[in-house]
Design a protein around this motif. Structure first.
Motif, PDB file in Angstrom:
ATOM      1  N   LYS A  25       2.036   1.662  -6.896  1.00  0.00           N
ATOM      2  CA  LYS A  25       0.894   2.522  -6.567  1.00  0.00           C
ATOM      3  C   LYS A  25       0.664   3.462  -7.750  1.00  0.00           C
ATOM      4  O   LYS A  25       1.092   4.609  -7.770  1.00  0.00           O
ATOM      5  CB  LYS A  25       1.155   3.312  -5.297  1.00  0.00           C
ATOM      6  N   MET A  46      -6.690  -6.636  -3.292  1.00  0.00           N
ATOM      7  CA  MET A  46      -5.759  -6.862  -2.193  1.00  0.00           C
ATOM      8  C   MET A  46      -6.138  -6.021  -0.970  1.00  0.00           C
ATOM      9  O   MET A  46      -5.951  -6.456   0.165  1.00  0.00           O
ATOM     10  CB  MET A  46      -4.331  -6.564  -2.641  1.00  0.00           C
ATOM     11  N   LYS A  47      -6.710  -4.853  -1.203  1.00  0.00           N
ATOM     12  CA  LYS A  47      -7.202  -4.026  -0.098  1.00  0.00           C
ATOM     13  C   LYS A  47      -8.312  -4.764   0.656  1.00  0.00           C
ATOM     14  O   LYS A  47      -8.367  -4.753   1.888  1.00  0.00           O
ATOM     15  CB  LYS A  47      -7.724  -2.711  -0.663  1.00  0.00           C
ATOM     16  N   THR A  50      -6.753  -7.548   2.666  1.00  0.00           N
ATOM     17  CA  THR A  50      -6.050  -6.973   3.820  1.00  0.00           C
ATOM     18  C   THR A  50      -7.023  -6.640   4.937  1.00  0.00           C
ATOM     19  O   THR A  50      -6.768  -6.921   6.112  1.00  0.00           O
ATOM     20  CB  THR A  50      -5.271  -5.707   3.407  1.00  0.00           C
ATOM     21  N   THR A  56      -0.943  -9.692   4.668  1.00  0.00           N
ATOM     22  CA  THR A  56      -0.247  -8.614   5.371  1.00  0.00           C
ATOM     23  C   THR A  56       0.270  -7.650   4.318  1.00  0.00           C
ATOM     24  O   THR A  56       0.887  -8.067   3.341  1.00  0.00           O
ATOM     25  CB  THR A  56       0.932  -9.180   6.177  1.00  0.00           C
ATOM     26  N   GLN A  57       0.026  -6.363   4.514  1.00  0.00           N
ATOM     27  CA  GLN A  57       0.416  -5.358   3.524  1.00  0.00           C
ATOM     28  C   GLN A  57       1.591  -4.538   4.034  1.00  0.00           C
ATOM     29  O   GLN A  57       1.639  -4.142   5.186  1.00  0.00           O
ATOM     30  CB  GLN A  57      -0.754  -4.419   3.245  1.00  0.00           C
ATOM     31  N   THR A  58       2.554  -4.315   3.135  1.00  0.00           N
ATOM     32  CA  THR A  58       3.674  -3.426   3.393  1.00  0.00           C
ATOM     33  C   THR A  58       3.726  -2.437   2.239  1.00  0.00           C
ATOM     34  O   THR A  58       3.508  -2.814   1.088  1.00  0.00           O
ATOM     35  CB  THR A  58       4.996  -4.216   3.460  1.00  0.00           C
ATOM     36  N   PHE A  59       4.012  -1.178   2.549  1.00  0.00           N
ATOM     37  CA  PHE A  59       4.111  -0.159   1.506  1.00  0.00           C
ATOM     38  C   PHE A  59       5.463   0.517   1.631  1.00  0.00           C
ATOM     39  O   PHE A  59       5.823   1.017   2.694  1.00  0.00           O
ATOM     40  CB  PHE A  59       2.990   0.873   1.655  1.00  0.00           C
ATOM     41  N   PHE A  64       3.301  -1.499  -3.258  1.00  0.00           N
ATOM     42  CA  PHE A  64       2.597  -2.303  -2.268  1.00  0.00           C
ATOM     43  C   PHE A  64       3.158  -3.723  -2.321  1.00  0.00           C
ATOM     44  O   PHE A  64       3.399  -4.267  -3.405  1.00  0.00           O
ATOM     45  CB  PHE A  64       1.099  -2.390  -2.593  1.00  0.00           C
ATOM     46  N   TYR A  65       3.342  -4.319  -1.154  1.00  0.00           N
ATOM     47  CA  TYR A  65       3.755  -5.723  -1.036  1.00  0.00           C
ATOM     48  C   TYR A  65       2.719  -6.414  -0.167  1.00  0.00           C
ATOM     49  O   TYR A  65       2.433  -5.960   0.944  1.00  0.00           O
ATOM     50  CB  TYR A  65       5.138  -5.833  -0.380  1.00  0.00           C
ATOM     51  N   TRP A  66       2.166  -7.502  -0.659  1.00  0.00           N
ATOM     52  CA  TRP A  66       1.183  -8.260   0.107  1.00  0.00           C
ATOM     53  C   TRP A  66       1.702  -9.674   0.294  1.00  0.00           C
ATOM     54  O   TRP A  66       2.120 -10.332  -0.659  1.00  0.00           O
ATOM     55  CB  TRP A  66      -0.156  -8.314  -0.621  1.00  0.00           C
TER      56      TRP A  66
END
Length: 145
Positions: A25, A46-47, A50, A56-59, A64-66
């Motif tokens: 980020k 990626m936003k 999403t 699927t997004q993980t922060f 950020f992990y997609w």
């Protein structure tokens, strides 16, 4: 944000190839670590994916992990004009790997026979023999005093 088509294709190609994408980020980072695209453009693309439910997004810890899901695979396959037999690396099935010094097929039947954790078998003595060695009392819950 308007992203040039060559940058969009580069990011989408990497995402499809790997099945997962990671970005720090950092809005001012000039280039992403894996692709020659500004980091802000990667995050905005990626936003968008999403919000459409394609990844699927993980922060976690400022990263950020997609992760690409099945709908995302179908969308990117159509967008990048790829055949059906090409799948992302995270969606491929792994073949069984033989251990070092083990011949192929040697492990067949490895699950047969005695179970190692059965009482009275396995590593020597059973639970009851171990408990009877104490002689009576002592320890927690032994009732002695």
């Amino acid at each position: 944000m308007i992203v040039p088509k060559k940058n969009r294709i580069a990011v989408y190609s990497l995402l499809f190839k790997e099945g997962v994408l990671v970005a720090k980020k950092d809005f001012y980072k000039p280039k992403h670590d894996d692709v020659e695209v500004p980091n802000i453009q990667v995050m905005q693309l990626m936003k968008s994916l999403t919000s459409r439910g394609l990844v699927t997004q993980t922060f976690n810890w400022q990263y950020f992990y997609w992760y690409l899901n099945e709908e995302g695979v179908a969308y990117l396959r159509e967008y990048l004009h790829l055949p059906e037999d090409i799948v992302p690396a995270t969606h491929k099935k792994k073949a069984g790997v033989a251990r070092v010094g083990e011949k192929p097929g040697e492990r067949e039947g490895a699950g047969e026979g005695k179970k190692m954790g059965a009482p009275g078998e396995g590593f020597g003595r059973g639970r009851d023999e171990y408990r009877s060695e104490g002689g009576g009392g002592g320890g927690f819950g032994g009732g002695g005093g």
